[in-house]
Write a protein that holds these residues in place. Sequence first.
Motif, short mmCIF file in Angstrom:
data_model
loop_
_atom_site.label_atom_id
_atom_site.label_comp_id
_atom_site.label_asym_id
_atom_site.label_seq_id
_atom_site.Cartn_x
_atom_site.Cartn_y
_atom_site.Cartn_z
N SER A 1 -1.10 -4.52 -11.99
CA SER A 1 -1.02 -3.81 -10.51
C SER A 1 -2.40 -2.93 -10.27
O SER A 1 -2.39 -2.70 -8.99
CB SER A 1 0.15 -2.70 -10.79
N ASP A 2 -3.43 -2.94 -11.15
CA ASP A 2 -4.77 -2.12 -10.61
C ASP A 2 -5.60 -3.30 -10.23
O ASP A 2 -6.57 -2.95 -9.42
CB ASP A 2 -5.22 -1.70 -12.00
N GLN B 1 -0.12 -7.74 -6.21
CA GLN B 1 0.82 -6.83 -5.70
C GLN B 1 2.02 -6.77 -6.33
O GLN B 1 2.63 -7.82 -6.40
CB GLN B 1 0.95 -7.04 -4.45
N GLN C 1 5.96 -5.20 -6.98
CA GLN C 1 6.81 -4.26 -6.44
C GLN C 1 8.26 -4.42 -7.28
O GLN C 1 8.66 -5.37 -7.73
CB GLN C 1 7.28 -4.44 -4.86
N SER D 1 7.62 0.77 -2.74
CA SER D 1 6.19 0.46 -2.69
C SER D 1 5.59 0.20 -3.97
O SER D 1 6.01 0.52 -5.11
CB SER D 1 5.51 1.87 -2.04
N VAL D 2 4.27 -0.36 -3.75
CA VAL D 2 3.63 -0.52 -5.10
C VAL D 2 3.27 0.72 -5.89
O VAL D 2 3.54 0.61 -7.23
CB VAL D 2 1.84 -1.18 -4.65
N GLU D 3 3.03 1.80 -5.42
CA GLU D 3 2.81 3.08 -6.09
C GLU D 3 4.04 3.56 -6.62
O GLU D 3 4.15 3.96 -7.80
CB GLU D 3 2.27 4.08 -4.96
N ASP D 4 5.17 3.37 -6.03
CA ASP D 4 6.41 4.15 -6.40
C ASP D 4 6.94 2.84 -7.48
O ASP D 4 7.50 3.45 -8.40
CB ASP D 4 7.41 4.29 -5.41
N ALA E 1 4.93 1.26 -9.68
CA ALA E 1 4.36 1.41 -10.99
C ALA E 1 4.85 2.83 -11.47
O ALA E 1 4.99 2.84 -12.84
CB ALA E 1 2.69 1.65 -10.41
N ALA E 2 5.28 3.63 -10.80
CA ALA E 2 5.80 5.07 -11.31
C ALA E 2 7.21 4.52 -11.97
O ALA E 2 7.50 5.11 -13.17
CB ALA E 2 6.01 5.91 -10.30
#
Length: 274
Positions: free
Chosen positions: A185-186, A191, A193, A254-257, A259-260
């Motif tokens: 994902s980095d 991308q 999700q 989202s991509v960030e959420d 990954a979390a």
Amino acid sequence: MANIQSLDPNASPLSYYGWELRRHREALGLKQGQLGSLMYCTGSLIGQIETTKKVPTRDFSERADVALKTDGTFSRLIGLVLHSQLPSWFQPYAQMEACAEYISTYQAQVVYGLLQTPEYARAVLATGRPADLEALVSARMERQRILEREKPPLACVVLDEAVLRRPIGGRDVMRGQLQRLLDASDHRWMQIQVLPFGVGEHASLDGSFTSMRFEDDPDIVYTEDIVSGHATASPDTVREAALRYANLQAAALSVEDSAALIDRVMKECYGDPS
């Protein structure tokens, strides 16, 4: 044991590989055991590969090139050999995947093949009880080499949350697999999700699908059933898939959420190695 000279080098990529391996070995006056010593493997393995009893790996091929001074011959051949080990119905998809400029996929059951670790892939593929599991694992890892290109395909991946929580291969395998997703994902061309359980009904309850876009050829939509795969360039199907994928992306985290969530599931369900 079969004599390699009785094999037709034109019969298959694997036969040609074995024939070439023996030809180069004998040209240097090496016995199988002697070549094995140079390659840090057994003479028995050399014999099995020369007689197509065993499928070579990329690592074996690279070491063969060094030991036999073949200037990359076996490193070039191995891609064809491993491609030939894929199920015949899947080979056309793998060829299209290698040419795609843009890939979008929704996976409801397992991690997308291009993002699987060897251990996870082995556990998934073993469920089909194949005759040569390791050859299939190697072939799947070979497919992933398209992501190592200077210009890899742009890839958008939506994973159902069930993919993260289904303990395929055990805790260690899943921890490694989820870490692989976090690492991927980095990359700017990837991308990832997650479609969370809380979404409920969604645009692809019918199952997984993959769309591919090419520079000069029509877009393709690919799906699988229990025994085979199906690809279509039907404009109606391509449009329907694009609409469904857009809805999936909108409903996903989202991509960030995402990954979390992957990180949280990895630690809560499979243990934090730290």
